[in-house]
Design a protein around this motif. Structure first.
Motif, PDB file in Angstrom:
ATOM      1  N   TRP A 121       0.879  -1.239  -0.166  1.00  0.00           N
ATOM      2  CA  TRP A 121       0.117   0.175   0.201  1.00  0.00           C
ATOM      3  C   TRP A 121       0.704   1.222  -0.188  1.00  0.00           C
ATOM      4  N   GLN A 122       1.881   1.203   0.697  1.00  0.00           N
ATOM      5  CA  GLN A 122       2.932   2.208   0.744  1.00  0.00           C
ATOM      6  C   GLN A 122       3.313   2.810  -0.580  1.00  0.00           C
ATOM      7  N   ARG A 123       4.147   1.233  -1.026  1.00  0.00           N
ATOM      8  CA  ARG A 123       4.616   1.275  -2.456  1.00  0.00           C
ATOM      9  C   ARG A 123       3.234   2.108  -3.307  1.00  0.00           C
ATOM     10  N   GLY A 124       2.216   1.726  -3.428  1.00  0.00           N
ATOM     11  CA  GLY A 124       1.580   2.381  -4.578  1.00  0.00           C
ATOM     12  C   GLY A 124       0.651   3.740  -4.144  1.00  0.00           C
ATOM     13  N   GLN A 125       0.716   3.903  -2.695  1.00  0.00           N
ATOM     14  CA  GLN A 125       0.554   5.535  -2.051  1.00  0.00           C
ATOM     15  C   GLN A 125       1.827   6.166  -2.834  1.00  0.00           C
ATOM     16  N   GLU A 149       3.358  10.101  -9.927  1.00  0.00           N
ATOM     17  CA  GLU A 149       2.439  10.442 -10.666  1.00  0.00           C
ATOM     18  C   GLU A 149       2.023  12.019 -11.235  1.00  0.00           C
ATOM     19  N   LEU A 150       0.765  11.995  -9.671  1.00  0.00           N
ATOM     20  CA  LEU A 150       0.426  13.940  -9.983  1.00  0.00           C
ATOM     21  C   LEU A 150       1.452  14.425  -9.640  1.00  0.00           C
ATOM     22  N   ARG A 151       2.894  14.115  -9.218  1.00  0.00           N
ATOM     23  CA  ARG A 151       3.921  14.987  -9.607  1.00  0.00           C
ATOM     24  C   ARG A 151       3.413  15.079 -11.252  1.00  0.00           C
ATOM     25  N   ALA A 152       4.112  14.876 -12.059  1.00  0.00           N
ATOM     26  CA  ALA A 152       4.974  14.478 -12.882  1.00  0.00           C
ATOM     27  C   ALA A 152       3.311  15.197 -13.649  1.00  0.00           C
ATOM     28  N   ALA A 153       2.328  14.693 -13.781  1.00  0.00           N
ATOM     29  CA  ALA A 153       0.931  15.168 -14.059  1.00  0.00           C
ATOM     30  C   ALA A 153       0.579  16.924 -14.053  1.00  0.00           C
TER      31      ALA A 153
END
Length: 536
Positions: free
Chosen positions: A293-297, A303-307
């Motif tokens: 879960w931590q890795r997924g978060q 991904e959010l920062r890149a977007a």
């Protein structure tokens, strides 16, 4: 001389000679043990008795097993089975032949048992009782475990200890005999009994069954080779583990069970997992889940920062819509004026066509349509009214006919009910009369019995009943003290009396032996009702 001796020999009837031969055979041999092969056995007779023969290479003897002996036999006779029969040698006078009346039957050695077991295995396998498709999967973690075994042996303790060490579960024990006469029937009844328990009943229905027994010889384990036990195990709807004997012991129930365990302890290990191992596995899975879960978060955050870096600025997004809004705002006054002029021209054209002549024509057309519609409505109403009258007339005729037939049917039903009521009343009257007569006879009989058992009948024969001041019956003169007030009851009434004043009181026992003798010989005072005392 020989002819004279024969002529002088005593004469016997056939029955006398048969009886003499029967006594001779029974006195000479009595109970014997005979080894031979069963021949001519076709199952029990309709009377329950079994008739067959025992034979070897050169001889044959008739045999019979009575119904009560056959019912308690551990091994049942089968065609071609070599057995050792124990019984009484006798004769059958009606056919002038001797026979053995068998009391017990056992296979002739282990080889015979193995042959019988192999034959029975082939028979049951041909019926499909050992097919793998019939076997069920064991529950992973059963809530309730049913154990069929002896309650006094070490097997049940081993199973309970192993379950307690691995994963404590609720255990129901069905106590049975695991060897000897009647043990196979008890084991089969226990398996079927567990399957017959209802879901959600007062006694919980097990999720898993264990049929267990310790090691032993082939004869000791033979109960688990009986057809009744094998069929009960095959028909069980609850998954079943067979744990009979040691690892090298094989019985037929092992083939019919859903799982075979080499020992009862191994059966307990198959039934439940290890609780500590489950806790460790759950903790490991929880840690792995948290790490994933931590890795997924973290991955979604990247991904959010890149977007976010690839998105244009707010001013760039709103520049074109803002410019389009300004252009439309500037063109709005001219559009409103043009729209107003267009509506004004349309209203002017419509008002030119609204003259008084046109309105009068439209009113005249509306009046004509109204008149035509009113006439059509009037004609339709008359036709509908005529149809309803005709329909109501037909219904009236049918209703009258139905009322007459219904009234007649009700009269007939009332007449039948009245007749039935009269019959029932007559039967009730006769039953009441019979019951009253029976009760009168019982009351009369009880009255006679009461009169016969009443002590007053004894008083009428000249006896008297003596009571003390408390109303207790006096059984002996030694119980009456000096000047004691007594009540003497005769058949026609009671009379008071006083004992002699100079009568000596009952002497106290001088020593322990006399006191013990007085306790033995003195009658026990029994409290009786005042209106009916004891004559003894």
């Amino acid at each position: 001389m020989p002819a004279e001796n024969v002529n002088n020999a005593p004469e016997f009837t056939v029955s006398e000679l048969s009886s003499a031969l029967k006594r001779t055979v029974e006195d000479r041999f009595g109970h014997v043990r005979v080894r031979g092969e069963i021949s001519g056995f076709r199952g029990p007779h309709s009377s329950g008795h079994c008739y067959f023969a025992l034979k070897d290479e050169s001889s044959k003897i008739e045999a019979v097993i009575w119904k009560f002996a056959h019912a308690r036999m551990r091994f049942k006779p089968q065609e071609g089975l070599e057995v050792i029969a124990t019984g009484k040698l006798t004769t059958y006078p009606n056919s002038s032949k001797y026979q053995i009346v068998i009391d017990s039957l056992e296979p002739a050695g282990v080889g015979a048992l193995m042959a019988l077991m192999e034959e029975r295995k082939k028979k049951l396998a041909a019926e499909g009782l050992f097919d793998e498709a019939r076997k069920q999967l064991l529950p992973w973690l059963p809530e309730v475990i049913g154990v069929v075994t002896s309650p006094t042996g070490a097997v049940i303790r081993d199973i309970l200890h192993r379950l307690q060490d691995r994963f404590p579960r609720r255990v129901l024990v069905w106590p049975v005999k695991v060897q000897g006469e009647g043990s196979a029937e008890q084991v089969a009844a226990a398996i079927r009994g567990f399957n017959a328990l209802p879901e959600g009943g007062r006694i919980p229905r097990p999720d898993l069954l264990i049929v267990a027994r310790g090691g032993g010889s082939l004869e000791d384990l033979w109960s688990f080779n009986e057809e009744i036990v094998v069929r009960a195990a095959a028909d069980s709807m609850i998954p079943l583990i067979s744990a009979v004997g040691h690892e090298t012991d094989i019985t037929l129930i092992d083939f019919a069970a859903d799982k075979r365990a080499p020992t009862p302890t191994a059966a307990a290990e198959m039934a439940v997992p290890v609780r500590s191992e489950l806790f460790a596995e759950v903790e490991s899975l929880a840690r792995r889940t948290m790490v994933c879960w931590q890795r997924g978060q973290e991955s979604r955050r990247n991904e959010l920062r890149a977007a976010a870096r690839a998105l244009p600025s707010l001013s760039e997004l709103l520049a074109i819509p803002r410019q389009r809004l300004d252009h439309l705002g500037a063109a709005l006054p001219r559009g409103l004026k043009a729209n107003t002029h267009a509506h004004h021209r349309r209203f002017s054209q419509l008002s030119a066509g609204l003259t008084l002549k046109v309105l009068r024509g439209q009113v005249a057309q509306a009046n004509h349509r109204l008149t035509v519609s009113g006439e059509r409505i009037r004609l339709s109403a008359r036709a509908l009214l005529r149809q309803r009258r005709e329909r109501f007339a037909g219904l009236e005729v049918r209703l009258k006919a139905s009322k007459l037939s219904n009234a007649q049917a009700q009269r007939n039903a009332i007449a039948r009910d009245r007749e039935r009521m009269q019959r029932l009343a007559e039967r009730a009257r006769r039953a009441l009369l019979t019951t009253m007569q029976r009760l009168d006879a019982r009351v009369a009989h009880n009255g006679q019995l009461l009169s016969a058992l009443s002590y007053r009948g004894v008083l009428a024969r000249g006896f008297a009943l003596v009571r003390d001041e408390q109303g207790h019956a006096v059984h002996a003169a030694a119980a009456v003290g000096p000047s004691a007030r007594l009540s003497i009851e005769f058949a026609d009434g009671r009379v008071g009396a006083v004992a002699d004043a100079d009568r000596p009181a009952a002497a106290a026992p001088a020593d322990k032996p006399a006191q013990r003798e007085a306790k033995v010989t003195a009658p026990k005072r029994v409290s009786k009702p005042i209106d009916q005392g004891s004559l003894f």
